[in-house]
Design a protein around this motif. Sequence first.
Motif, short mmCIF file in Angstrom:
data_model
loop_
_atom_site.label_atom_id
_atom_site.label_comp_id
_atom_site.label_asym_id
_atom_site.label_seq_id
_atom_site.Cartn_x
_atom_site.Cartn_y
_atom_site.Cartn_z
N LYS A 69 0.82 -1.22 0.00
CA LYS A 69 0.00 0.00 0.00
C LYS A 69 0.86 1.27 0.00
O LYS A 69 0.39 2.32 -0.42
CB LYS A 69 -0.92 0.03 1.22
CG LYS A 69 -2.06 -0.94 1.16
CD LYS A 69 -3.10 -0.69 2.25
CE LYS A 69 -2.50 -0.71 3.63
NZ LYS A 69 -3.48 -0.64 4.72
N LEU A 70 2.10 1.18 0.48
CA LEU A 70 2.96 2.36 0.51
C LEU A 70 3.36 2.83 -0.89
O LEU A 70 3.89 3.92 -1.04
CB LEU A 70 4.20 2.10 1.38
CG LEU A 70 3.92 1.95 2.88
CD1 LEU A 70 5.20 1.55 3.62
CD2 LEU A 70 3.35 3.23 3.46
N TRP A 71 3.09 2.01 -1.90
CA TRP A 71 3.34 2.44 -3.29
C TRP A 71 2.21 3.32 -3.80
O TRP A 71 2.36 4.00 -4.81
CB TRP A 71 3.53 1.23 -4.21
CG TRP A 71 4.87 0.61 -4.04
CD1 TRP A 71 5.16 -0.55 -3.40
CD2 TRP A 71 6.12 1.13 -4.49
NE1 TRP A 71 6.50 -0.80 -3.43
CE2 TRP A 71 7.12 0.22 -4.10
CE3 TRP A 71 6.51 2.27 -5.19
CZ2 TRP A 71 8.47 0.40 -4.37
CZ3 TRP A 71 7.86 2.46 -5.47
CH2 TRP A 71 8.82 1.54 -5.07
N ASP A 72 1.07 3.31 -3.15
CA ASP A 72 -0.05 4.17 -3.53
C ASP A 72 0.25 5.56 -2.97
O ASP A 72 0.22 5.78 -1.77
CB ASP A 72 -1.34 3.61 -2.93
CG ASP A 72 -2.56 4.48 -3.21
OD1 ASP A 72 -2.41 5.71 -3.41
OD2 ASP A 72 -3.67 3.94 -3.18
N ASP A 88 7.10 4.33 8.70
CA ASP A 88 8.33 3.59 8.96
C ASP A 88 8.10 2.18 9.48
O ASP A 88 9.04 1.45 9.69
CB ASP A 88 9.20 4.35 9.97
CG ASP A 88 9.91 5.54 9.36
OD1 ASP A 88 10.05 5.58 8.12
OD2 ASP A 88 10.31 6.43 10.12
N TYR A 89 6.85 1.77 9.70
CA TYR A 89 6.60 0.47 10.30
C TYR A 89 6.93 -0.69 9.35
O TYR A 89 7.18 -1.80 9.80
CB TYR A 89 5.16 0.34 10.79
CG TYR A 89 4.13 0.08 9.71
CD1 TYR A 89 3.69 -1.21 9.44
CD2 TYR A 89 3.62 1.12 8.95
CE1 TYR A 89 2.75 -1.44 8.45
CE2 TYR A 89 2.69 0.90 7.96
CZ TYR A 89 2.27 -0.39 7.72
OH TYR A 89 1.34 -0.61 6.73
N ALA A 90 6.94 -0.45 8.04
CA ALA A 90 7.17 -1.53 7.08
C ALA A 90 8.12 -1.07 5.98
O ALA A 90 8.47 0.11 5.89
CB ALA A 90 5.83 -1.96 6.46
N CYS A 91 8.51 -2.00 5.17
CA CYS A 91 9.39 -1.72 4.03
C CYS A 91 8.58 -1.56 2.75
O CYS A 91 7.47 -2.09 2.65
CB CYS A 91 10.37 -2.87 3.83
SG CYS A 91 11.45 -3.19 5.25
N ARG A 92 9.14 -0.84 1.81
CA ARG A 92 8.58 -0.82 0.45
C ARG A 92 9.56 -1.61 -0.41
O ARG A 92 10.72 -1.24 -0.53
CB ARG A 92 8.46 0.60 -0.09
CG ARG A 92 7.25 1.32 0.39
CD ARG A 92 6.93 2.57 -0.39
NE ARG A 92 8.09 3.36 -0.73
CZ ARG A 92 8.10 4.31 -1.64
NH1 ARG A 92 7.01 4.61 -2.31
NH2 ARG A 92 9.18 5.00 -1.90
N THR A 93 9.08 -2.71 -0.97
CA THR A 93 9.93 -3.54 -1.82
C THR A 93 9.52 -3.38 -3.27
O THR A 93 8.39 -3.00 -3.58
CB THR A 93 9.83 -5.02 -1.44
OG1 THR A 93 8.54 -5.51 -1.86
CG2 THR A 93 10.01 -5.25 0.05
#
Length: 138
Positions: A69-72, A88-93
């Motif tokens: 979802k961080l790519w949206d 910052d809780y997760a990574c964007r891969t």
Amino acid sequence: MNIFMSTHASITLKTKDNKYKSVYLHHDGYISDAGEKLKNYYNTYEKVDQLLNLGNLSSLGENPIDEPKLWDMDYYFEMMKNSPKKIDYACRTYKGRGDTDEDAIVVDDLKDIPFQEYEYLFENGKWYLLDGTDKVEF
């Protein structure tokens, strides 16, 4: 105004079979961001291995989980506006974006890892910053 910093890094783990497993990090690879996150949140062999199993990273989060979802960008900017720390809780891969062929590489020698502005190595329970042929614990 561009809020993204493209400070590239490699994040590498010396594996139990004396090989080197490594991923590329695109954003915020400098010590005060990626270096601090690695030291604070990825301080065991298992956690570093989980992180590298995600494959190449656009951004490093505090947990070895992918958050597509961080790519949206609408979602991302809403998070930035309302709770900037939460991104910052997760990574964007790159896999989370749908890219293929983004797995970690495994090599026999550190010199076979593509050079980046910052090169981090987790070995024997400690983080090192590589500077040419020197390893500096940080």
